[in-house]
Design a protein around this motif. Structure first.
Motif, PDB file in Angstrom:
ATOM      1  N   ASN A  89       0.813  -1.212   0.000  1.00  0.00           N
ATOM      2  CA  ASN A  89       0.000   0.000   0.000  1.00  0.00           C
ATOM      3  C   ASN A  89       0.852   1.270   0.000  1.00  0.00           C
ATOM      4  O   ASN A  89       0.331   2.365  -0.154  1.00  0.00           O
ATOM      5  CB  ASN A  89      -0.923   0.028   1.223  1.00  0.00           C
ATOM      6  CG  ASN A  89      -2.024  -1.017   1.105  1.00  0.00           C
ATOM      7  OD1 ASN A  89      -2.604  -1.182   0.045  1.00  0.00           O
ATOM      8  ND2 ASN A  89      -2.291  -1.718   2.188  1.00  0.00           N
ATOM      9  N   ASN A 170      -6.328   9.513  -0.796  1.00  0.00           N
ATOM     10  CA  ASN A 170      -6.149   8.329   0.036  1.00  0.00           C
ATOM     11  C   ASN A 170      -6.398   8.651   1.514  1.00  0.00           C
ATOM     12  O   ASN A 170      -6.579   9.812   1.904  1.00  0.00           O
ATOM     13  CB  ASN A 170      -4.808   7.635  -0.235  1.00  0.00           C
ATOM     14  CG  ASN A 170      -3.627   8.407   0.320  1.00  0.00           C
ATOM     15  OD1 ASN A 170      -3.697   9.035   1.362  1.00  0.00           O
ATOM     16  ND2 ASN A 170      -2.522   8.352  -0.406  1.00  0.00           N
ATOM     17  N   GLU A 171      -6.424   7.578   2.290  1.00  0.00           N
ATOM     18  CA  GLU A 171      -6.800   7.672   3.698  1.00  0.00           C
ATOM     19  C   GLU A 171      -5.898   8.631   4.482  1.00  0.00           C
ATOM     20  O   GLU A 171      -6.384   9.485   5.239  1.00  0.00           O
ATOM     21  CB  GLU A 171      -6.668   6.257   4.263  1.00  0.00           C
ATOM     22  CG  GLU A 171      -7.508   5.979   5.434  1.00  0.00           C
ATOM     23  CD  GLU A 171      -7.353   4.549   5.880  1.00  0.00           C
ATOM     24  OE1 GLU A 171      -6.688   3.738   5.202  1.00  0.00           O
ATOM     25  OE2 GLU A 171      -7.896   4.250   6.954  1.00  0.00           O
ATOM     26  N   ILE A 183     -11.156   8.322  10.740  1.00  0.00           N
ATOM     27  CA  ILE A 183     -11.373   8.496   9.297  1.00  0.00           C
ATOM     28  C   ILE A 183     -12.789   8.981   8.982  1.00  0.00           C
ATOM     29  O   ILE A 183     -12.992   9.786   8.063  1.00  0.00           O
ATOM     30  CB  ILE A 183     -11.021   7.200   8.508  1.00  0.00           C
ATOM     31  CG1 ILE A 183     -11.140   7.403   6.996  1.00  0.00           C
ATOM     32  CG2 ILE A 183     -11.862   6.024   8.938  1.00  0.00           C
ATOM     33  CD1 ILE A 183     -10.104   8.315   6.403  1.00  0.00           C
ATOM     34  N   LYS A 201      -9.496   6.362  -1.073  1.00  0.00           N
ATOM     35  CA  LYS A 201      -8.862   5.130  -1.529  1.00  0.00           C
ATOM     36  C   LYS A 201      -8.084   4.512  -0.363  1.00  0.00           C
ATOM     37  O   LYS A 201      -7.262   5.177   0.246  1.00  0.00           O
ATOM     38  CB  LYS A 201      -7.908   5.431  -2.688  1.00  0.00           C
ATOM     39  CG  LYS A 201      -8.579   6.086  -3.890  1.00  0.00           C
ATOM     40  CD  LYS A 201      -7.562   6.573  -4.920  1.00  0.00           C
ATOM     41  CE  LYS A 201      -6.823   7.815  -4.471  1.00  0.00           C
ATOM     42  NZ  LYS A 201      -5.866   8.344  -5.462  1.00  0.00           N
ATOM     43  N   LYS A 202      -8.372   3.229  -0.090  1.00  0.00           N
ATOM     44  CA  LYS A 202      -7.690   2.561   1.018  1.00  0.00           C
ATOM     45  C   LYS A 202      -6.825   1.398   0.532  1.00  0.00           C
ATOM     46  O   LYS A 202      -6.627   0.424   1.262  1.00  0.00           O
ATOM     47  CB  LYS A 202      -8.726   2.065   2.034  1.00  0.00           C
ATOM     48  CG  LYS A 202      -9.536   3.186   2.696  1.00  0.00           C
ATOM     49  CD  LYS A 202     -10.481   2.628   3.751  1.00  0.00           C
ATOM     50  CE  LYS A 202     -11.150   3.747   4.552  1.00  0.00           C
ATOM     51  NZ  LYS A 202     -11.956   3.236   5.672  1.00  0.00           N
ATOM     52  N   TYR A 205      -7.683  -2.368   0.949  1.00  0.00           N
ATOM     53  CA  TYR A 205      -8.921  -2.403   1.733  1.00  0.00           C
ATOM     54  C   TYR A 205     -10.085  -1.747   0.998  1.00  0.00           C
ATOM     55  O   TYR A 205     -11.166  -1.581   1.559  1.00  0.00           O
ATOM     56  CB  TYR A 205      -8.712  -1.745   3.095  1.00  0.00           C
ATOM     57  CG  TYR A 205      -7.688  -2.470   3.932  1.00  0.00           C
ATOM     58  CD1 TYR A 205      -7.940  -3.757   4.393  1.00  0.00           C
ATOM     59  CD2 TYR A 205      -6.460  -1.887   4.229  1.00  0.00           C
ATOM     60  CE1 TYR A 205      -6.993  -4.442   5.129  1.00  0.00           C
ATOM     61  CE2 TYR A 205      -5.501  -2.565   4.965  1.00  0.00           C
ATOM     62  CZ  TYR A 205      -5.780  -3.839   5.413  1.00  0.00           C
ATOM     63  OH  TYR A 205      -4.835  -4.518   6.136  1.00  0.00           O
TER      64      TYR A 205
ATOM     65  N   TYR B 205     -11.310  -1.932   8.963  1.00  0.00           N
ATOM     66  CA  TYR B 205     -11.530  -2.184   7.537  1.00  0.00           C
ATOM     67  C   TYR B 205     -12.593  -3.243   7.287  1.00  0.00           C
ATOM     68  O   TYR B 205     -12.819  -3.632   6.141  1.00  0.00           O
ATOM     69  CB  TYR B 205     -10.219  -2.556   6.848  1.00  0.00           C
ATOM     70  CG  TYR B 205      -9.198  -1.442   6.918  1.00  0.00           C
ATOM     71  CD1 TYR B 205      -9.433  -0.241   6.252  1.00  0.00           C
ATOM     72  CD2 TYR B 205      -8.043  -1.572   7.672  1.00  0.00           C
ATOM     73  CE1 TYR B 205      -8.518   0.795   6.332  1.00  0.00           C
ATOM     74  CE2 TYR B 205      -7.129  -0.549   7.764  1.00  0.00           C
ATOM     75  CZ  TYR B 205      -7.367   0.636   7.090  1.00  0.00           C
ATOM     76  OH  TYR B 205      -6.469   1.672   7.170  1.00  0.00           O
TER      77      TYR B 205
END
Lengths: 302, 302
Positions: A89, A170-171, A183, A201-202, A205, B205
């Motif tokens: 990631n 992203n996160e 979050i 976007k994770k 996940y 998640y």
């Protein structure tokens, strides 16, 4: 309707446990444009040096991507060098050479100013704003950014966020921008700037979106092998915007579909280095993964 | 039908950014039993010391939980002390006092041997096997474990995995047990031991399940505040098994519903320390969150 994509066009060197590639076609605007071109006509705005391989431009044109907005300038093309270790990631950047990208000053060709769908990939928010100001009557504008701009150009970033419809980030970026660790709270804070939809976007996940009508979640497509995650987020955003610009409406329903299409495309992209897999993807293959994704979150009664 | 739960009963001391509690009711079997008791009659098998507060046992009994299998032994109750920092998905263990739990030797009361639904919470797999051998004709057996047993009792663990139906574990455990970094490949390897369904808990998640019929994903319920994640996974498993044991069938459809019920319950549990929130949860509140969760993954046509 056609889509305008503005962002980086790069030569990437990437190493993962599956191998490495050197100075191959990359950059946010490239991944986004190629992904979007499956659904819509794309107009690419960016800059490259005079060392940029001609066959790459021909490849983009071969996909129906209009490259009138891709400026070729004296000097070297933007280069990025990175590697992925266990955590797929997160890329570890080894080297960034901005080169001609450092003085990127996006001027839209005349015909581009009537485009209705706009994706402002990750560049300096001042430039994103400059592009947006040139568009006469956009119907849907989406934006990506990165930690660097949140740290160094936060005011400009907040200014443009107030003018766009969808943010695709992203996160970590959502948390950083909102200064909030939770979050869900972070997403509400960003939504409060007036977005129609915030898409987070994770990575493996999946994706979570917050829309004025509520939350929406979709997992990543479950792959058994990820060769190179480079460009996954940009491919997602390109698929997402490409799908939307091929539709008539921007309802929550339509945004959900766009998320599924973006997710499916991103899953193909990470199956090989650079755009090796993405360039081969057929529309039917995408539809098949979209169908699988929908099945994976299906209840009998939802 | 009733449910048998075997596992730890503990006095927990926990610190998070929201505060701290000392020697409060905890343990995997307690969280699981209390969660399951919303749907079904629970029979709890465990051990506590003679220092275990009587009101905790009365509380469990007040929820209709049969405590004939909860042995009170001379000595001190199992104690766990931990804290959570920024990453709420991971507890930092400060102290573990096994005390009477070290010599836990589960003997089922006669009436328990006909129970059809069994949840073997995280204890030594040798003991899990011993419990399973005492059950005459189980209909559905689920099991949780932890990194310690994967490291130190792998053979016993693999032996019991071959005899059960559902494994409910976290992501790191699946990777560790399968010696495979890709979670999807890891899940397929574990499924190959003959499980009906593998349920992988990914904390904030959500959950991914692999069933003989395919993958199923569900996000965690999006909370804006998590006070104490302790027991979230056990609450999930308890809600999951409690729901299943209240149903007639064990279809994929039913397992998905059970995942939604477990997810909803876990989301309540983390809203406060110990069982403070879980003990107040009404069935209707659970149904409401289940409905919300289903909406969050809903497409128009799936």
């Amino acid at each position: 309707m056609s889509l305008l994509v503005v962002g980086s066009v790069a030569l990437d060197s990437v190493k993962t446990s599956f191998g490495e590639v050197s100075e191959v076609l990359g950059g946010a605007a490239v991944y986004s444009s190629v992904a979007a071109s499956i659904f819509t006509q794309v107009n690419l705005v960016g800059v490259v040096g005079d060392d940029f391989p001609k066959e790459y431009i021909e490849y983009l044109q071969g996909r129906g991507i209009d490259t009138k907005g891709l400026k070729v300038t004296k000097g070297k093309t933007f280069r990025w060098k990175g590697l992925y270790e266990e955590n797929l990631n997160e890329a570890i950047t080894l080297e960034t050479q901005l080169n001609v990208f450092a003085s990127f000053d996006p001027e839209l060709p005349q015909g581009y100013k009537d485009i209705k769908y706009v994706f402002l990939a990750n560049i300096d928010p001042t430039l994103q704003l400059k592009v947006l100001r040139q568009i006469k009557k956009p119907k849907l504008v989406a934006l990506d950014t990165m930690n660097y701009w949140i740290n160094h150009k936060k005011d400009a970033l907040l200014e443009i966020i107030k003018e766009i419809d969808v943010m695709v980030v992203n996160e970590a970026e959502v948390k950083q921008l909102s200064k909030e660790d939770n979050i869900n709270k972070a997403m509400e804070r960003i939504m409060a700037y007036g977005l129609k939809c915030l898409v987070v976007k994770k990575g493996e996940y999946g994706v979570v979106a917050l829309h004025q009508e509520g939350f929406f979640f979709l997992p990543a497509f479950p792959l058994k092998e990820v060769k190179d995650p480079t460009g996954a987020g940009d491919t997602f955003a390109g698929g997402f915007m490409g799908y939307l610009s091929s539709q008539d409406e921007i309802s929550f329903h339509c945004l959900k579909e766009a998320i599924a299409y973006g997710t499916a495309l991103a899953s193909f992209n990470v199956e090989d280095f650079s755009l090796e897999r993405l360039r081969l993807v057929k529309r039917e293959e995408v539809l098949e993964r979209v169908k699988s994704l929908k099945n994976m979150v299906k209840f009998k009664d939802n």
